[in-house]
Design a protein around this motif. Structure first.
Motif, PDB file in Angstrom:
ATOM      1  N   UNK A  56       0.682  -1.168  -0.020  1.00  9.88           N
ATOM      2  CA  UNK A  56       0.122  -0.027   0.097  1.00  9.88           C
ATOM      3  C   UNK A  56       0.864   0.996   0.184  1.00  9.88           C
ATOM      4  N   UNK A  57       1.945   1.175   0.959  1.00  9.83           N
ATOM      5  CA  UNK A  57       2.590   2.293   1.049  1.00  9.83           C
ATOM      6  C   UNK A  57       3.538   2.606  -0.316  1.00  9.83           C
ATOM      7  N   UNK A  58       4.024   1.388  -0.894  1.00  7.47           N
ATOM      8  CA  UNK A  58       5.085   1.706  -2.237  1.00  7.47           C
ATOM      9  C   UNK A  58       3.829   2.072  -3.154  1.00  7.47           C
ATOM     10  N   UNK A  59       2.605   1.623  -3.250  1.00  5.93           N
ATOM     11  CA  UNK A  59       1.774   2.361  -4.273  1.00  5.93           C
ATOM     12  C   UNK A  59       1.549   3.778  -4.110  1.00  5.93           C
ATOM     13  N   UNK A  60       1.220   4.212  -2.953  1.00  5.72           N
ATOM     14  CA  UNK A  60       1.215   5.558  -2.492  1.00  5.72           C
ATOM     15  C   UNK A  60       2.542   6.283  -3.258  1.00  5.72           C
ATOM     16  N   UNK A  61       3.609   5.887  -2.924  1.00  7.47           N
ATOM     17  CA  UNK A  61       4.885   6.626  -3.452  1.00  7.47           C
ATOM     18  C   UNK A  61       4.845   6.526  -4.971  1.00  7.47           C
ATOM     19  N   UNK A  62       4.541   5.353  -5.616  1.00  7.29           N
ATOM     20  CA  UNK A  62       4.756   5.526  -6.981  1.00  7.29           C
ATOM     21  C   UNK A  62       3.775   6.127  -7.588  1.00  7.29           C
ATOM     22  N   UNK A  63       2.401   6.372  -6.990  1.00 10.26           N
ATOM     23  CA  UNK A  63       1.279   6.941  -8.054  1.00 10.26           C
ATOM     24  C   UNK A  63       1.580   8.153  -8.668  1.00 10.26           C
ATOM     25  N   UNK A  64       2.455   8.854  -8.163  1.00  8.41           N
ATOM     26  CA  UNK A  64       2.505  10.281  -8.706  1.00  8.41           C
ATOM     27  C   UNK A  64       3.550  10.162  -9.952  1.00  8.41           C
ATOM     28  N   UNK A  65       4.105   9.315 -10.237  1.00  6.76           N
ATOM     29  CA  UNK A  65       4.974   9.043 -11.130  1.00  6.76           C
ATOM     30  C   UNK A  65       4.483   8.319 -12.578  1.00  6.76           C
ATOM     31  N   UNK A  66       3.280   7.998 -12.180  1.00  5.44           N
ATOM     32  CA  UNK A  66       2.643   7.102 -13.384  1.00  5.44           C
ATOM     33  C   UNK A  66       1.387   7.741 -14.113  1.00  5.44           C
ATOM     34  N   UNK A  67       1.236   7.635 -15.429  1.00  3.62           N
ATOM     35  CA  UNK A  67       0.057   8.373 -15.844  1.00  3.62           C
ATOM     36  C   UNK A  67      -1.343   7.844 -15.288  1.00  3.62           C
ATOM     37  N   UNK A  68      -1.293   6.338 -15.311  1.00  6.03           N
ATOM     38  CA  UNK A  68      -2.640   5.519 -14.955  1.00  6.03           C
ATOM     39  C   UNK A  68      -2.498   4.570 -13.791  1.00  6.03           C
ATOM     40  N   UNK A  69      -3.472   4.179 -13.068  1.00  2.52           N
ATOM     41  CA  UNK A  69      -3.144   3.565 -12.055  1.00  2.52           C
ATOM     42  C   UNK A  69      -4.642   2.583 -11.993  1.00  2.52           C
ATOM     43  N   UNK A  70      -4.526   1.621 -11.716  1.00  2.00           N
ATOM     44  CA  UNK A  70      -5.998   0.714 -11.375  1.00  2.00           C
ATOM     45  C   UNK A  70      -5.527  -0.435 -10.375  1.00  2.00           C
ATOM     46  N   UNK A  71      -6.384  -0.904  -9.551  1.00  2.00           N
ATOM     47  CA  UNK A  71      -6.221  -1.874  -8.697  1.00  2.00           C
ATOM     48  C   UNK A  71      -7.126  -3.086  -8.661  1.00  2.00           C
ATOM     49  N   UNK A  72      -6.624  -4.270  -8.546  1.00  2.00           N
ATOM     50  CA  UNK A  72      -7.339  -5.560  -8.594  1.00  2.00           C
ATOM     51  C   UNK A  72      -6.959  -6.492  -7.202  1.00  2.00           C
ATOM     52  N   UNK A  73      -8.265  -6.809  -6.708  1.00  2.00           N
ATOM     53  CA  UNK A  73      -8.135  -7.354  -5.305  1.00  2.00           C
ATOM     54  C   UNK A  73      -8.875  -8.631  -5.590  1.00  2.00           C
TER      55      UNK A  73
END
Length: 257
Positions: A122-139
């Motif tokens: 979760x923390x790594x996702x938060x850190x990376x999110x600002x550096x990518x155009x797109x983001x989606x989550x699959x659980x």
């Protein structure tokens, strides 16, 4: 020396003893060298047993319909609480914060996930999110899970969305104009979340981040519920040192970030 050691042991009660997570927590607390399991209650048991047992920390692993009242009872009796049950929306958290303000010294941890790897993902996702155009989550979870999307996925989406907004990142590009059957998944704070319920799974989540020409995948897999017990025990050991409300196990982890 022996008497002093006994006095330092944490008196713990587990709510939800018959559930998959609750039964695992009963074993973990019972086996912990610094804890005493003083009560293990089922869904319909009388909460006053917590008082009679002298519980200092209550671990709530019940169901959404019961968790708020369980925690309200614990706090009103000066007991710390470690909560892994979903159903804590913003309104419920605000109400709990107000109650805790009237009970100085009492701590409550509400954790969407107790697996250390999941918290880090979760923390790594938060850190990376600002550096990518797109983001989606699959659980992906077992078919007996009551809620969708999972609390972990929803919390991840909220953290990712906040990080992207703070960095001024535009919404993920998406030309979809028609989705009558909801194929694009749930929209959580502007982030699409897709839920899979499949026999044989336990708890799994993947954050997919994309730029032109590259993709980053951050995945965590829990193959057994014992993976959550490290976080539960960390919560029990730490909650008294953190008065008030802490949302997320990372609040008790020194991540150096």
């Amino acid at each position: 020396m022996r008497q002093e050691s006994m006095e330092q042991r944490i008196r713990v009660a587990v709510l939800g003893r018959n559930g998959r997570m609750g039964s695992e927590a009963v074993r973990a607390v019972s086996d912990a060298p610094d804890m005493d399991l003083v009560a293990a209650l089922g869904r319909t048991d009388d909460l006053s047993e917590l008082v009679r047992a002298g519980a200092k920390v209550v671990v709530d692993l019940t169901v959404p319909d019961a968790t708020r009242e369980n925690v309200r009872f614990a706090v009103s009796h000066g007991m710390h609480a470690v909560v892994g049950t979903t159903g804590w929306d913003d309104a419920a958290l605000a109400e709990l914060t107000a109650q805790l303000a009237e009970s100085p010294g009492t701590g409550v941890l509400v954790a969407p996930n107790f697996a250390v790897g999941a918290v880090l993902a979760m923390k790594f996702s938060e850190l990376a999110a600002a550096f990518f155009d797109s983001v989606e989550i699959v659980e992906l979870h077992h078919p007996r899970k009551l809620d969708a999307p999972s609390g972990t996925a929803a919390r991840t989406a909220e953290l990712v969305a906040a990080a992207r907004e703070a960095a001024g990142v535009a919404p993920s590009p998406d030309a979809t104009e028609s989705d009558p059957r909801g194929a694009r998944g749930a929209d959580v704070s502007g982030v699409h979340v897709h839920s899979v319920r499949l026999q044989g799974l336990v708890a799994h989540q993947e954050t997919l981040l994309g730029n032109a020409g590259e993709q980053l995948s951050l995945r965590h897999d829990s193959f057994d519920r014992v993976s959550f017990m490290t976080g539960v025990l960390l919560g029990v050991r730490s909650v008294a040192e953190h008065p008030g409300l802490t949302h997320g196990l990372d609040g008790y982890m020194d991540l150096g970030l």
